[in-house]
Design an enzyme around this catalytic site. Structure first.
Site, PDB file in Angstrom:
ATOM      1  N   HIS A 123     -13.604  18.648 -24.995  1.00 33.89           N
ATOM      2  CA  HIS A 123     -14.202  17.285 -24.606  1.00 33.89           C
ATOM      3  C   HIS A 123     -15.696  17.581 -24.985  1.00 33.89           C
ATOM      4  O   HIS A 123     -16.329  16.440 -25.231  1.00 33.89           O
ATOM      5  CB  HIS A 123     -13.927  16.535 -23.483  1.00 33.89           C
ATOM      6  N   ARG A 172       7.931  11.365 -17.047  1.00 38.39           N
ATOM      7  CA  ARG A 172       9.603  11.388 -16.145  1.00 38.39           C
ATOM      8  C   ARG A 172       9.468  10.154 -15.145  1.00 38.39           C
ATOM      9  O   ARG A 172      10.446   9.649 -14.778  1.00 38.39           O
ATOM     10  CB  ARG A 172       9.176  12.605 -15.211  1.00 38.39           C
ATOM     11  N   LYS A 216      -7.014  21.170 -23.319  1.00 38.53           N
ATOM     12  CA  LYS A 216      -7.022  22.497 -22.637  1.00 38.53           C
ATOM     13  C   LYS A 216      -6.284  22.560 -21.428  1.00 38.53           C
ATOM     14  O   LYS A 216      -5.947  21.438 -20.756  1.00 38.53           O
ATOM     15  CB  LYS A 216      -8.387  22.700 -22.678  1.00 38.53           C
ATOM     16  N   LYS A 263     -19.459  14.984 -26.759  1.00 46.29           N
ATOM     17  CA  LYS A 263     -20.339  14.461 -26.321  1.00 46.29           C
ATOM     18  C   LYS A 263     -21.429  14.467 -27.325  1.00 46.29           C
ATOM     19  O   LYS A 263     -22.012  15.098 -28.221  1.00 46.29           O
ATOM     20  CB  LYS A 263     -20.898  15.496 -24.911  1.00 46.29           C
ATOM     21  N   HIS A 290     -15.949  25.236 -23.103  1.00 48.98           N
ATOM     22  CA  HIS A 290     -17.326  24.500 -23.368  1.00 48.98           C
ATOM     23  C   HIS A 290     -18.521  25.511 -23.603  1.00 48.98           C
ATOM     24  O   HIS A 290     -19.267  25.129 -24.534  1.00 48.98           O
ATOM     25  CB  HIS A 290     -17.605  23.855 -21.980  1.00 48.98           C
ATOM     26  N   LYS A 312     -19.258  26.075 -10.028  1.00 47.72           N
ATOM     27  CA  LYS A 312     -19.056  24.679  -9.341  1.00 47.72           C
ATOM     28  C   LYS A 312     -19.968  24.964  -7.856  1.00 47.72           C
ATOM     29  O   LYS A 312     -20.444  25.993  -7.546  1.00 47.72           O
ATOM     30  CB  LYS A 312     -17.620  24.734  -8.688  1.00 47.72           C
ATOM     31  N   ASP A 315     -11.917  28.275 -17.434  1.00 45.31           N
ATOM     32  CA  ASP A 315     -12.012  26.570 -17.194  1.00 45.31           C
ATOM     33  C   ASP A 315     -13.193  26.236 -18.090  1.00 45.31           C
ATOM     34  O   ASP A 315     -12.942  25.084 -18.761  1.00 45.31           O
ATOM     35  CB  ASP A 315     -12.102  26.590 -15.647  1.00 45.31           C
ATOM     36  N   GLU A 325     -22.442  22.454 -12.164  1.00 48.49           N
ATOM     37  CA  GLU A 325     -21.567  21.422 -11.538  1.00 48.49           C
ATOM     38  C   GLU A 325     -21.875  21.457  -9.777  1.00 48.49           C
ATOM     39  O   GLU A 325     -22.143  22.347  -9.488  1.00 48.49           O
ATOM     40  CB  GLU A 325     -20.098  21.641 -11.660  1.00 48.49           C
TER      41      GLU A 325
HETATM   42  C1  BG6 Z   1     -13.347  20.392 -17.678  1.00 51.38           C
HETATM   43  C2  BG6 Z   1     -13.007  21.587 -16.550  1.00 51.38           C
HETATM   44  O1  BG6 Z   1     -12.832  20.733 -18.778  1.00 51.38           O
HETATM   45  O2  BG6 Z   1     -14.646  20.317 -17.639  1.00 51.38           O
HETATM   46  C3  BG6 Z   1     -13.559  21.057 -15.125  1.00 51.38           C
HETATM   47  O3  BG6 Z   1     -11.495  21.716 -16.466  1.00 51.38           O
HETATM   48  C4  BG6 Z   1     -15.101  20.720 -15.431  1.00 51.38           C
HETATM   49  O4  BG6 Z   1     -13.458  21.915 -14.244  1.00 51.38           O
HETATM   50  C5  BG6 Z   1     -15.289  20.122 -16.619  1.00 51.38           C
HETATM   51  O5  BG6 Z   1     -15.359  19.999 -14.023  1.00 51.38           O
HETATM   52  C6  BG6 Z   1     -16.792  19.529 -16.673  1.00 51.38           C
HETATM   53  O6  BG6 Z   1     -16.800  18.493 -17.736  1.00 51.38           O
HETATM   54  P1  BG6 Z   1     -18.014  17.496 -17.718  1.00 51.38           P
HETATM   55  O7  BG6 Z   1     -17.781  16.628 -18.967  1.00 51.38           O
HETATM   56  O8  BG6 Z   1     -18.172  16.564 -16.556  1.00 51.38           O
HETATM   57  O9  BG6 Z   1     -19.412  18.178 -17.870  1.00 51.38           O
END
Ligand code: BG6
Length: 495
Positions: free
Chosen positions: A182, A50, A152, A186, A244, A344, A239, A220
Site C-alpha cells: 500500500h 465464512r 501482504k 501513497k 515498504h 513501533k 512487516d 510509528e
Molecule cells: C502495514 C504493517 O503494512 O503498514 C503495519 O503491517 C504498519 O504494522 C503499517 O503499521 C504502516 O502503514 P501506514 O500507511 O500507516 O504508514
C-alpha cells in the site's frame, strides 16, 4: 482500460469480506471511487467469507464502515444507497469447492464480464482460494478479464514466497496478478518519481559524487495492538522492511525507466534490489540493529511494553525496531550508505526519505557556521506532513559573520488545498483499469525476499544474547545511535 471495457459489468469479489481490511480500507476506498464516478458500471461487490451473514447484513456492516471511515464526510446518502445496493454476500468456507461453484453461478447470473478477486484474508488460505478459483474455472475469461489482488504478507521468506508464486502461477498468468504494497499507492511515494524524473535539476546531483548518504525512516507511535499472533512471528523485518522500506529505497535509487509503464518501471526497481550488497553471516549482524520496546509514555499516555501486549510470547526476541545499513553496488551509488530504520512505539509517526548531500570541497568561510559543514539535506516527507524540504546555509543578517540553516519548503496540503487521497483509492482503481505499475512483480518480490532471507538466516544462526530494549516513546536504545555513528560518523536525523 478502453471505454467499452469500463462500461462492462464488473465484479469485485472480496475473500475475507468480514475482516478489518474490508471495512477500514477497501469498502471506504471503493465508495470514494464511486463518489468520483470512477468505478466501472455496473460494479458488483461480492463478499465471500465464512461468517453467517447475508446480503442485508453485509450491506448494513458496509454502511457503518463507510459512515465511519469514508474520507469524504458527510457521506452522500444517495451514492451510498446506490453503492450498497450493488453488494452481495456469499457464505462459504474457503475449502469448500461447492462455494466456488456457487460463486461462478452468481457471477454468471450477474453477467459479470470482468472479475477481480481480492484476497483480504489470512495468508494461510491464499493457496486454497487460488486453487478453488482455478478448479471452478473462474481464473480465465474468454471474454473480459480476471485478475487477482494479493495482500501482504506475500510469504515469510524466500522459499515460502516461491511456493506461493508457484501456486499463483499454476492458476493465473503473471499479468493477472496484482501484489499490493500500500505504500506504492501513497501520493507522496508516487511523487518521488515525478520529483526525480519530471524535473531536470535534481537528477544530475542524484549520485555518489554528490550524495553523502541517505536515511529512510518509517516511524510509528502505535504498538503491536491486537496483531501479536502475526507480528510476533514477523517482526519489523517482515512487516515493514521487506516491503515498504525496500520499496521506498528502490524508488529513491532506481534509474530513469525507458517509459512510464508497469514493466519499464518495475525493470528498474528490481535492478536496485539485485544490486544490494548481500548481508550474510557476520555482515548481516554488523549492518543491522534490532531492539524491542518496553513500557513508556507516548503523547502523555502510559503504554505497556511489547512483552506485556496480549498474545506476545513472554520470552519473545522479536524486533519492534530495526535499523540497517545497505549499499547499492552500482555505478550511481557505489560507496553511499543507505540507512533504513523502522519501529513501533517511537515518539512520532513519520515516514521520510532524507538525502544528505556532501559538503563543499573547500570551506571558504571562517565564520560561525550554525548550518554545519554539510547543510544540504533534501527531506521528502511521505507522511503525515506531506511535502519536500531542502535545507541550506544562508548568511544571517547583521554585522556578525554567521551562517544559519534555512529551508525551501513545498507543502502538499497548502499547495493543492487537499489532503492526499488514501492509498487504496489509487490502487483499487489501478487494478480495475489494469495498470500494474504500482504493484510488485514476481521477480521483485523474490529478489527482496532473497536479500531479507540472508539476514534472517544470519539472525537465526546467531541468536542475540540479549536484545536491546528502548522505552516506548523514545527513538530507540542508545545503541541505535552508535550503530550509525560507529560505521561512518553519521547521526540519525532529528525528525
Ligand atoms: C502495514 C504493517 O503494512 O503498514 C503495519 O503491517 C504498519 O504494522 C503499517 O503499521 C504502516 O502503514 P501506514 O500507511 O500507516 O504508514
Amino acid at each position: 482500460m478502453s471505454q467499452a471495457n469500463f462500461l462492462a459489468p464488473t465484479a469485485f469479489v472480496i475473500f475475507g469480506a468480514t475482516g478489518d481490511l474490508t471495512s477500514r480500507k477497501l469498502v471506504p476506498a471503493l465508495y470514494e471511487l464511486k463518489l468520483a464516478d470512477r468505478l466501472p458500471t455496473p460494479l458488483y461487490l461480492i463478499g465471500f467469507a465464512r461468517r453467517d451473514w447475508d446480503d442485508q447484513v453485509m450491506r448494513e456492516q458496509m454502511r457503518q464502515a463507510i459512515l465511519q471511515h469514508a474520507r469524504s464526510q458527510p457521506v452522500d446518502r444517495n451514492k451510498l444507497e446506490n453503492f450498497l445496493a450493488s453488494i452481495r454476500y456469499l457464505q462459504s468456507s474457503f475449502e469448500d469447492r461447492e462455494g466456488y461453484q456457487r460463486l461462478g453461478k452468481m457471477l454468471d447470473d450477474l453477467d459479470a464480464v470482468n472479475r477481480l478477486y481480492y484476497l483480504a484474508c489470512p495468508p494461510g488460505v491464499y493457496s486454497t482460494i487460488i486453487q478453488g478459483l482455478g478448479e471452478a474455472g473462474l481464473a480465465q475469461r474468454a471474454e473480459g478479464w480476471a485478475r487477482i489482488v494479493i495482500e501482504k504478507p506475500y510469504g515469510e521468506d524466500l522459499s515460502s514466497a516461491q511456493a506461493l508464486d508457484a501456486a499463483v502461477h499454476r492458476v493465473f498468468a503473471e499479468q493477472q496478478v496484482y501484489r499490493i504494497d500500500h505504500y506504492l499507492g501513497k501520493e507522496t511515494v508516487q511523487n518521488i518519481l515525478v520529483f526525480r524524473f519530471a524535473n531536470g535539476i535534481f537528477e544530475p546531483l542524484w549520485n555518489n559524487r554528490n550524495v553523502d548518504h541517505v536515511q529512510i525512516t518509517v516511524a510509528e507511535t502505535v504498538g503491536v495492538g491486537s496483531r501479536a499472533g502475526y507480528y510476533d512471528k514477523a517482526g519489523v523485518i517482515r512487516d515493514v522492511f521487506q516491503n515498504h522500506l525496500m520499496q521506498l529505497l528502490t524508488l529513491t535509487a532506481m534509474e530513469a525507466p525507458v517509459a512510464f509503464n508497469a514493466d519499464a518501471v518495475r525493470d528498474e526497481k528490481v535492478k536496485i534490489i539485485r544490486s544490494l550488497r548481500p548481508l550474510r553471516g557476520k555482515e548481516a549482524l554488523k549492518n543491522t540493529y534490532r531492539a524491542q520496546y518496553v513500557a513508556g509514555t507516548i503523547d502523555g499516555q502510559r503504554v505497556p511494553g511489547y512483552k506485556d501486549e496480549p498474545g506476545v510470547q513472554p520470552d519473545s526476541t522479536t524486533e519492534t525496531y530495526l535499523a540497517a545499513r545497505l549499499f547499492v553496488d552500482n555505478w550511481r551509488w557505489a560507496g553511499v550508505p543507505f540507512y533504513l530504520r523502522s519501529g513501533k512505539r517511537l515518539p512520532k509517526r513519520i515516514t521520510s526519505i532524507d538525502i544528505h548531500f556532501k559538503q563543499v570541497p573547500l570551506p571558504l568561510f571562517g565564520w560561525r557556521n550554525l548550518a554545519g559543514h554539510a547543510p544540504n539535506v533534501l527531506m521528502i516527507n511521505i507522511q503525515p506532513d506531506e511535502g519536500i524540504t531542502l535545507t541550506f546555509g544562508a548568511k544571517a543578517p547583521g554585522p556578525i559573520n554567521q551562517i544559519e540553516p534555512v529551508k525551501m519548503h513545498f507543502d502538499y496540503v497548502e499547495t493543492f488545498g487537499a489532503e492526499p487521497p488514501d492509498a487504496y483509492e489509487r490502487l483499487l482503481l489501478d487494478c480495475l483499469i489494469g495498470d500494474a505499475t504500482l504493484f510488485t512483480r514476481t521477480d521483485e518480490v523474490q529478489a527482496a525476499w532473497a536479500f531479507v532471507t540472508d539476514i534472517l538466516e544470519a539472525w537465526r544462526n546467531n541468536p542475540p544474547r540479549y536484545l536491546p530494549v528502548y522505552e516506548a516513546g523514545t527513538w530507540g536504545p542508545p545503541g541505535s545511535e552508535d550503530f550509525v555513528r560507529s560505521a561512518d560518523g553519521h547521526t540519525w536525523d532529528n525528525l
